[in-house]
Scaffold this motif. Structure first.
Motif, short mmCIF file in Angstrom:
data_model
loop_
_atom_site.label_atom_id
_atom_site.label_comp_id
_atom_site.label_asym_id
_atom_site.label_seq_id
_atom_site.Cartn_x
_atom_site.Cartn_y
_atom_site.Cartn_z
N LYS A 200 -7.01 -8.31 9.03
CA LYS A 200 -5.63 -8.60 9.41
C LYS A 200 -4.68 -8.39 8.24
O LYS A 200 -3.51 -8.04 8.41
CB LYS A 200 -5.52 -10.05 9.90
CG LYS A 200 -6.15 -10.24 11.27
CD LYS A 200 -6.15 -11.70 11.66
CE LYS A 200 -6.72 -11.85 13.06
NZ LYS A 200 -6.90 -13.27 13.40
N VAL A 201 -5.20 -8.59 7.03
CA VAL A 201 -4.42 -8.34 5.82
C VAL A 201 -3.99 -6.87 5.78
O VAL A 201 -2.87 -6.53 5.43
CB VAL A 201 -5.28 -8.69 4.57
CG1 VAL A 201 -4.70 -8.05 3.33
CG2 VAL A 201 -5.37 -10.19 4.41
N GLY A 202 -4.93 -5.99 6.19
CA GLY A 202 -4.62 -4.57 6.25
C GLY A 202 -3.51 -4.29 7.26
O GLY A 202 -2.64 -3.45 7.01
N ALA A 203 -3.55 -5.03 8.38
CA ALA A 203 -2.51 -4.85 9.39
C ALA A 203 -1.14 -5.21 8.81
O ALA A 203 -0.15 -4.49 9.02
CB ALA A 203 -2.82 -5.70 10.62
N ILE A 204 -1.08 -6.30 8.06
CA ILE A 204 0.20 -6.71 7.45
C ILE A 204 0.70 -5.61 6.52
O ILE A 204 1.88 -5.23 6.56
CB ILE A 204 0.03 -8.03 6.65
CG1 ILE A 204 -0.40 -9.16 7.57
CG2 ILE A 204 1.32 -8.39 5.93
CD1 ILE A 204 -0.76 -10.45 6.85
N ALA A 205 -0.22 -5.07 5.68
CA ALA A 205 0.18 -4.04 4.72
C ALA A 205 0.68 -2.79 5.44
O ALA A 205 1.67 -2.19 5.03
CB ALA A 205 -0.99 -3.71 3.80
N ILE A 206 -0.02 -2.41 6.52
CA ILE A 206 0.38 -1.20 7.24
C ILE A 206 1.74 -1.39 7.91
O ILE A 206 2.62 -0.54 7.79
CB ILE A 206 -0.70 -0.80 8.28
CG1 ILE A 206 -1.94 -0.28 7.54
CG2 ILE A 206 -0.17 0.27 9.24
CD1 ILE A 206 -3.14 -0.04 8.42
N ILE A 207 1.92 -2.54 8.55
CA ILE A 207 3.21 -2.83 9.19
C ILE A 207 4.33 -2.73 8.14
O ILE A 207 5.35 -2.08 8.34
CB ILE A 207 3.21 -4.26 9.81
CG1 ILE A 207 2.31 -4.27 11.05
CG2 ILE A 207 4.63 -4.70 10.16
CD1 ILE A 207 2.10 -5.66 11.62
N SER A 208 4.07 -3.36 7.00
CA SER A 208 5.08 -3.40 5.96
C SER A 208 5.35 -2.01 5.38
O SER A 208 6.50 -1.66 5.07
CB SER A 208 4.59 -4.37 4.89
OG SER A 208 5.48 -4.47 3.88
N GLY A 209 4.29 -1.20 5.25
CA GLY A 209 4.46 0.17 4.76
C GLY A 209 5.29 1.01 5.73
O GLY A 209 6.19 1.76 5.31
N VAL A 210 5.01 0.87 7.02
CA VAL A 210 5.77 1.62 8.03
C VAL A 210 7.23 1.17 8.02
O VAL A 210 8.15 1.98 8.05
CB VAL A 210 5.14 1.44 9.43
CG1 VAL A 210 6.04 2.04 10.51
CG2 VAL A 210 3.76 2.09 9.48
#
Lengths: 243, 101
Positions: A200-210
């Motif tokens: 889920k940490v990866g999901a946060i990072a991806i959302i934030s990157g996008v």
């Protein structure tokens, strides 16, 4: 007897603290490797822009903010007003406010007289590294460790600038060109273990990157990072349940 | 001399955002939700710091930065020390620039 025991204790504590400090400096190696070439090219470009080396060194040691320093060089070269340079610097670096909030909460246990000088050392990289540093069994992060990370990073930035300024006749300004990927690689290397532990940490990072990509379309990069971090982390609190 | 004051101004506006949270948060008691939010910030910040900045490693050739990032991710995935992650990606970018540009 008592005095002696206290003295011995003091001795062990100080060697221990020294060890912790050196450990921090060692942990900062990826930052040092990343900072040196960038700082050297900053020194080289400053001297080619006609800025006396003393001022380049002052900028690195007082401002200590990579992107704004390069931006300042560009603006000085085209004779922009000083106040505009200062404003642009504020905008570009406002993201450190949010990073400092997060990091301060992690070292809240340290006394104010430690936290104030340590806060000067907050950069994207020291923040990322210290935030991802796992403390074993909720052990509190040691002040000497934080100081080691920050002083090593800071010294490499300032020393690199001086080296670049002194050797500007011999070093091409593109010295760090291929190495600029290094700090991004460090960010990825810091993030990966956390993602493996909890995807889920990866999901946060991806959302934030996008989000950051989208904000970059109409904001400058400083504000884009601020907005993406704020919204991404806010959404993140719903993604990561519980603790 | 003017340059000195510009540098001084830059120093102030970079230090204040770093310092303010230390002074403010010393006086606050934070709710559990705020604490959780503060802990989530690093992951979001890392995402925003990596992307899209990594694409601009080589102006006009976003693929080079992307490749460096993928190599970094791969090395990190296999739990190698972060120094290998850093040098692996630098080496990748150097090679790509050598052969492609």
């Amino acid at each position: 007897m008592h005095t002696q025991a206290r003295e011995t204790n003091k001795f062990y504590e100080s060697t221990n603290n020294k060890q912790i400090f050196l450990n921090g400096a060692k942990t900062a190696m990826p930052i040092v490797i990343g900072y040196l070439p960038i700082a050297i090219s900053f020194g080289v470009i400053s001297s080619q822009t006609g800025i006396p080396m003393l001022y380049a060194a002052l900028m690195s040691s007082m401002v200590y903010a990579g992107a704004s320093q390069f931006m300042a060089l560009n603006m000085l070269a085209i004779d922009v007003l000083g106040i505009e340079i200062i404003l642009a610097t504020l905008i570009l670096n406002f993201r450190h406010f949010i990073m400092s909030m997060s990091l301060t909460s992690k070292i809240q246990h340290l006394p104010l007289k430690w936290k104030i000088p340590l806060s000067f050392g907050i950069t994207d990289e020291t923040f990322a590294l210290l935030s991802m540093e796992q403390n074993e069994e909720n052990k509190q992060m040691k002040g000497f460790f934080v100081a080691g990370v920050m002083l090593a990073s800071y010294s490499s930035w300032t020393l690199g600038t001086i080296i670049g300024g002194m050797l500007s006749m011999f070093i091409p300004p593109s010295v760090g060109a291929s190495m600029s990927i290094g700090l991004y690689a460090m960010f990825i290397g810091l993030l990966m273990p956390a993602i493996k532990e909890n995807f889920k940490v990866g999901a946060i990072a991806i959302i934030s990157g996008v989000l950051c990509y989208l904000f970059n379309l109409f904001l400058n990069s400083g504000w884009a990072i601020v907005m993406a971090t704020l919204i991404g982390s806010f959404m993140g609190t719903f993604i990561v349940k519980g603790e | 001399m003017e340059l000195f004051f510009i540098i001084l101004g830059m120093a102030l506006v970079t230090f204040i955002p770093r310092l303010l949270p230390v002074l403010i948060m010393d006086r606050l008691t934070l709710s559990p939700w705020v604490k959780k939010w503060l802990k989530t910030i690093p992951y979001a910040a890392l995402g925003a710091l990596i992307f899209p900045g990594i694409l601009s490693i080589e102006a006009g050739v976003p693929f080079i930065g992307l490749a460096g990032g993928i190599v970094a991710g791969g090395i990190a995935f296999f739990k190698l020390h972060i120094i290998y992650v850093v040098f692996g990606s630098i080496f990748t970018v150097m090679l790509m620039k050598f052969f492609l540009l």
